[in-house]
Enzyme design. Structure first.
Site, PDB file in Angstrom:
ATOM      1  N   LYS A 191     -10.561  -4.070  -3.868  1.00  0.00           N
ATOM      2  CA  LYS A 191     -11.361  -2.855  -3.961  1.00  0.00           C
ATOM      3  C   LYS A 191     -10.563  -1.715  -4.566  1.00  0.00           C
ATOM      4  CE  LYS A 191     -13.844  -3.715   0.306  1.00  0.00           C
ATOM      5  NZ  LYS A 191     -13.619  -3.510   1.741  1.00  0.00           N
ATOM      6  N   LYS A 201       0.834  -1.207   0.000  1.00  0.00           N
ATOM      7  CA  LYS A 201       0.000   0.000   0.000  1.00  0.00           C
ATOM      8  C   LYS A 201       0.866   1.254   0.000  1.00  0.00           C
ATOM      9  CE  LYS A 201      -4.222  -1.742   2.181  1.00  0.00           C
ATOM     10  NZ  LYS A 201      -5.211  -1.520   3.252  1.00  0.00           N
ATOM     11  N   LYS A 215      -4.774 -10.420  -6.854  1.00  0.00           N
ATOM     12  CA  LYS A 215      -6.015 -10.719  -6.134  1.00  0.00           C
ATOM     13  C   LYS A 215      -7.102  -9.694  -6.455  1.00  0.00           C
ATOM     14  CE  LYS A 215      -5.887  -8.633  -1.756  1.00  0.00           C
ATOM     15  NZ  LYS A 215      -6.341  -8.470  -0.415  1.00  0.00           N
TER      16      LYS A 215
END
Ligand code: AMP
Ligand code: TRP
Length: 337
Positions: free
Chosen positions: A203, A113, A200
């Site tokens: 969102k 992230k 994967k």
């Protein structure tokens, strides 16, 4: 004997997708009869990356409504909003002060992230797993059902509880915090992106076509599946490392049709993509239909959801405040009268 305690949560960042459902929430539903279940909407986690204040409350309600629509029963489970129980933030601080910085710096999700945030990485993003540990440890959870990607965070919560709290501030006979176990079911534990079978479903992927959300209308589901990445080989199969898309889409079919992997393989082993995709689309649409119907019902009456979350907050607070008091005492704070 008290039933084992379960706690889990999902962030209210946009509509939940098939990965959240199959990897997490679906597994929560079956635990309600045998376990004492706590499910929170982790809104404090949602602000660890830049967020839109105009959407946070709405996304929180959407997520809570989807929990219920997926089969979480507020009579049997405690459903609540993380930020409504202040003990999460407070325990997080106490745990922060005993958690080594380098434990956090090696978290894979943080590293991934952080790259996406560029220069704008908040201290909260680094601290995310400690807040998650607080969520879990506050409720003396025995089991934490999550997708595979959260395993490292669970390990961290265990290490904090065991090595940094129990062994330093507790005693052998009376551990201060319960050390939780992850619960990762294999089927659906990792749902992959529709546009890249090697990453994967997430969102945060900027390409909406990479995921199917639980609120996608049937036409949209069908369109996304039609455009999903394929390969030139005939027949669907599991476990071929050269064919991650086949593995992923057959996996979705196996779970959502209820057939299971063996029967799905038998049915689709020599099926071309042109036959398989419409079959998968119909299966996904049918699986989502009851969830979407219940969701619409719940959102049409805001007071019902509000009541559920209010009751959840009361129940959660009762448990959380007891654990927090135990920790304050063990760490030696001057008691408030
Ligand atoms: P997140 O969307 O990251 O807040 O994740 C919420 C829950 O869904 C966690 O338990 C994750 O492990 C699970 N999850 C998220 N994405 C996937 C995926 N693609 N496949 C399986 N589980 C997932
Ligand atoms: N980090 C989890 C995720 O992204 C969400 C989460 C926050 C969570 N607190 C939790 C999951 C406590 C289980 C238990 O999926």
């Amino acid at each position: 004997m008290a039933r084992p305690r379960v706690l889990s949560g999902v962030q209210p960042t946009g509509a939940l997708h098939l990965g959240n459902w199959l990897g997490a929430i679906r597994n929560w539903v079956g635990l309600q009869d045998s376990h004492d279940t706590f499910f929170c909407v982790v809104d404090l986690h949602a602000i660890t990356v830049p967020h839109d204040p105009a959407r946070l409350a709405e996304d929180t309600l959407t997520t809570a409504a989807l929990y219920l629509a997926c089969g979480i029963d507020p009579q049997r489970s405690t459903v609540f909003v993380q930020s409504h129980v202040a003990a999460h933030s407070e325990l997080c601080w106490l745990l922060n002060c005993v958690t080594p910085l380098n434990w956090l710096e090696r978290m894979i999700q943080f590293k991934e992230k952080a790259v996406k945030q560029g220069d704008n990485v908040s201290a909260g993003l680094l601290d995310y797993p400690v807040l998650m540990a607080a969520d879990i440890l506050l409720y003396d959870a025995d089991l934490v059902p999550v997708g595979e990607d959260q395993k490292q965070h669970l390990e961290l919560a265990r290490d904090i509880a065991q090595q940094r709290i129990n062994s330093r501030f507790g005693s052998e006979e009376a551990p201060l915090l319960r050390v939780p176990e992850p619960l990762i079911l294999q089927d659906g534990a990792r749902v992959m992106s529709l546009t890249d079978g090697r990453s994967k479903m997430s969102k945060s992927d900027p390409n909406e076509g990479s995921r199917i959300t639980l609120l996608d209308p049937p036409e949209l589901v069908t369109r996304k599946i039609k455009r999903a990445k394929t390969d030139p080989t005939m027949g669907l199969e599991f476990g071929n490392p050269e064919r991650p898309e086949a593995d992923n889409l057959l996996g979705l079919y196996a779970v959502l049709s209820g057939l299971g992997r063996e029967a799905a393989t038998a049915q689709c082993a020599s099926m071309g993509w042109g036959t398989f995709k419409p079959l998968l689309a119909e299966t996904v649409v049918e699986a989502l239909r009851p969830v979407q119907e219940r969701y619409r019902d719940l959102r049409s009456d805001p007071s019902q959801l509000q009541q559920v979350l209010e009751l959840g907050r009361e129940r959660a607070e009762a448990v959380a405040s007891t654990t927090l008091q135990r920790l304050r005492d063990a760490l030696g704070f001057y008691p408030r009268s």
